[in-house]
Design a protein around this motif. Structure first.
Motif, short mmCIF file in Angstrom:
data_model
loop_
_atom_site.label_atom_id
_atom_site.label_comp_id
_atom_site.label_asym_id
_atom_site.label_seq_id
_atom_site.Cartn_x
_atom_site.Cartn_y
_atom_site.Cartn_z
N ALA A 1 -3.56 -8.06 -15.00
CA ALA A 1 -3.19 -6.71 -15.46
C ALA A 1 -4.42 -5.91 -15.84
O ALA A 1 -4.31 -4.79 -16.31
CB ALA A 1 -2.25 -6.81 -16.66
N GLY A 2 -5.61 -6.48 -15.65
CA GLY A 2 -6.84 -5.85 -16.12
C GLY A 2 -7.07 -6.24 -17.56
O GLY A 2 -6.12 -6.32 -18.34
N ARG A 3 -8.29 -6.54 -17.92
CA ARG A 3 -8.59 -6.98 -19.29
C ARG A 3 -8.15 -5.94 -20.32
O ARG A 3 -7.70 -6.28 -21.41
CB ARG A 3 -10.08 -7.26 -19.42
CG ARG A 3 -10.43 -7.93 -20.73
CD ARG A 3 -11.86 -8.33 -20.78
NE ARG A 3 -12.10 -9.27 -19.70
CZ ARG A 3 -13.25 -9.86 -19.48
NH1 ARG A 3 -14.26 -9.62 -20.25
NH2 ARG A 3 -13.39 -10.70 -18.49
N ALA A 4 -8.24 -4.67 -19.96
CA ALA A 4 -7.86 -3.60 -20.89
C ALA A 4 -6.35 -3.59 -21.15
O ALA A 4 -5.90 -3.18 -22.21
CB ALA A 4 -8.30 -2.24 -20.34
N VAL B 1 -11.20 -10.74 -3.96
CA VAL B 1 -10.13 -10.10 -3.18
C VAL B 1 -9.10 -9.48 -4.11
O VAL B 1 -8.67 -8.34 -3.91
CB VAL B 1 -9.48 -11.13 -2.22
CG1 VAL B 1 -8.22 -10.57 -1.60
CG2 VAL B 1 -10.47 -11.57 -1.16
N GLU B 2 -8.69 -10.20 -5.13
CA GLU B 2 -7.68 -9.70 -6.06
C GLU B 2 -8.20 -8.51 -6.87
O GLU B 2 -7.47 -7.54 -7.11
CB GLU B 2 -7.20 -10.81 -7.00
CG GLU B 2 -6.36 -11.86 -6.30
CD GLU B 2 -5.12 -11.27 -5.65
OE1 GLU B 2 -4.42 -10.45 -6.28
OE2 GLU B 2 -4.85 -11.63 -4.49
N THR B 3 -9.45 -8.58 -7.30
CA THR B 3 -10.03 -7.47 -8.06
C THR B 3 -10.09 -6.22 -7.19
O THR B 3 -9.79 -5.11 -7.66
CB THR B 3 -11.43 -7.85 -8.58
OG1 THR B 3 -11.29 -8.98 -9.45
CG2 THR B 3 -12.07 -6.70 -9.34
N GLU B 4 -10.46 -6.37 -5.94
CA GLU B 4 -10.52 -5.22 -5.03
C GLU B 4 -9.13 -4.62 -4.86
O GLU B 4 -8.97 -3.39 -4.84
CB GLU B 4 -11.09 -5.65 -3.68
CG GLU B 4 -11.42 -4.51 -2.77
CD GLU B 4 -12.52 -3.60 -3.30
OE1 GLU B 4 -12.48 -2.39 -2.95
OE2 GLU B 4 -13.39 -4.04 -4.06
N ALA B 5 -8.11 -5.46 -4.77
CA ALA B 5 -6.73 -4.97 -4.64
C ALA B 5 -6.32 -4.21 -5.90
O ALA B 5 -5.64 -3.17 -5.82
CB ALA B 5 -5.77 -6.13 -4.39
N ALA C 1 -5.29 -0.22 -6.20
CA ALA C 1 -4.01 0.19 -6.79
C ALA C 1 -4.19 1.08 -8.02
O ALA C 1 -3.22 1.55 -8.60
CB ALA C 1 -3.20 -1.05 -7.17
N GLY C 2 -5.44 1.29 -8.43
CA GLY C 2 -5.70 2.17 -9.57
C GLY C 2 -5.57 1.51 -10.93
O GLY C 2 -5.44 2.20 -11.94
N VAL C 3 -5.59 0.17 -10.98
CA VAL C 3 -5.50 -0.53 -12.27
C VAL C 3 -6.80 -0.31 -13.05
O VAL C 3 -7.89 -0.44 -12.50
CB VAL C 3 -5.27 -2.04 -12.05
CG1 VAL C 3 -5.29 -2.79 -13.37
CG2 VAL C 3 -3.97 -2.28 -11.32
N ASN C 4 -6.67 0.05 -14.32
CA ASN C 4 -7.84 0.26 -15.18
C ASN C 4 -8.39 -1.11 -15.56
O ASN C 4 -7.75 -1.86 -16.29
CB ASN C 4 -7.44 1.04 -16.43
CG ASN C 4 -8.60 1.20 -17.39
OD1 ASN C 4 -9.75 0.95 -17.06
ND2 ASN C 4 -8.29 1.62 -18.60
N LEU C 5 -9.58 -1.43 -15.08
CA LEU C 5 -10.19 -2.73 -15.37
C LEU C 5 -11.24 -2.63 -16.47
O LEU C 5 -11.84 -3.62 -16.84
CB LEU C 5 -10.83 -3.29 -14.10
CG LEU C 5 -9.87 -3.52 -12.94
CD1 LEU C 5 -10.63 -4.10 -11.75
CD2 LEU C 5 -8.73 -4.43 -13.33
N SER C 6 -11.45 -1.45 -17.00
CA SER C 6 -12.45 -1.27 -18.05
C SER C 6 -11.95 -1.85 -19.35
O SER C 6 -10.78 -1.74 -19.70
CB SER C 6 -12.75 0.21 -18.26
OG SER C 6 -13.26 0.78 -17.09
#
Length: 79
Positions: A41-44, A60-64, A68-73
């Protein structure tokens, strides 16, 4: 750079401690040095929701997620 067997052992022990026992990626990779924790779900958004993936599957999963626009910050002020 000089070889430092003690530092190597410490680094490897830390990696193994972060992983659950008998950790394996869905692709079958089980070597601890090739495994990472992935935040689906992203660390945030879900800091405690993790999955074990090998480095290739993790990329691969992180790129996906990014596509998809998931906030990973990770906002350190929320910790």
């Amino acid at each position: 750079m000089k070889q430092d067997p003690l530092a190597n052992d410490i680094r490897k022990a830390r990696r193994r401690r972060r992983l659950p026992p008998n950790a394996t990626c869905a692709c079958g990779e089980a070597r601890p040095e090739a495994l990472e924790l992935h935040h689906p779900a992203g660390r945030a958004n879900g800091p405690d929701l993790v999955a074990v993936l090998c480095r290739n599957c993790h990329a691969v999963e992180t790129e996906a997620q990014l596509d998809a626009g998931v906030n990973l910050s990770h906002d350190p002020s929320l910790s």
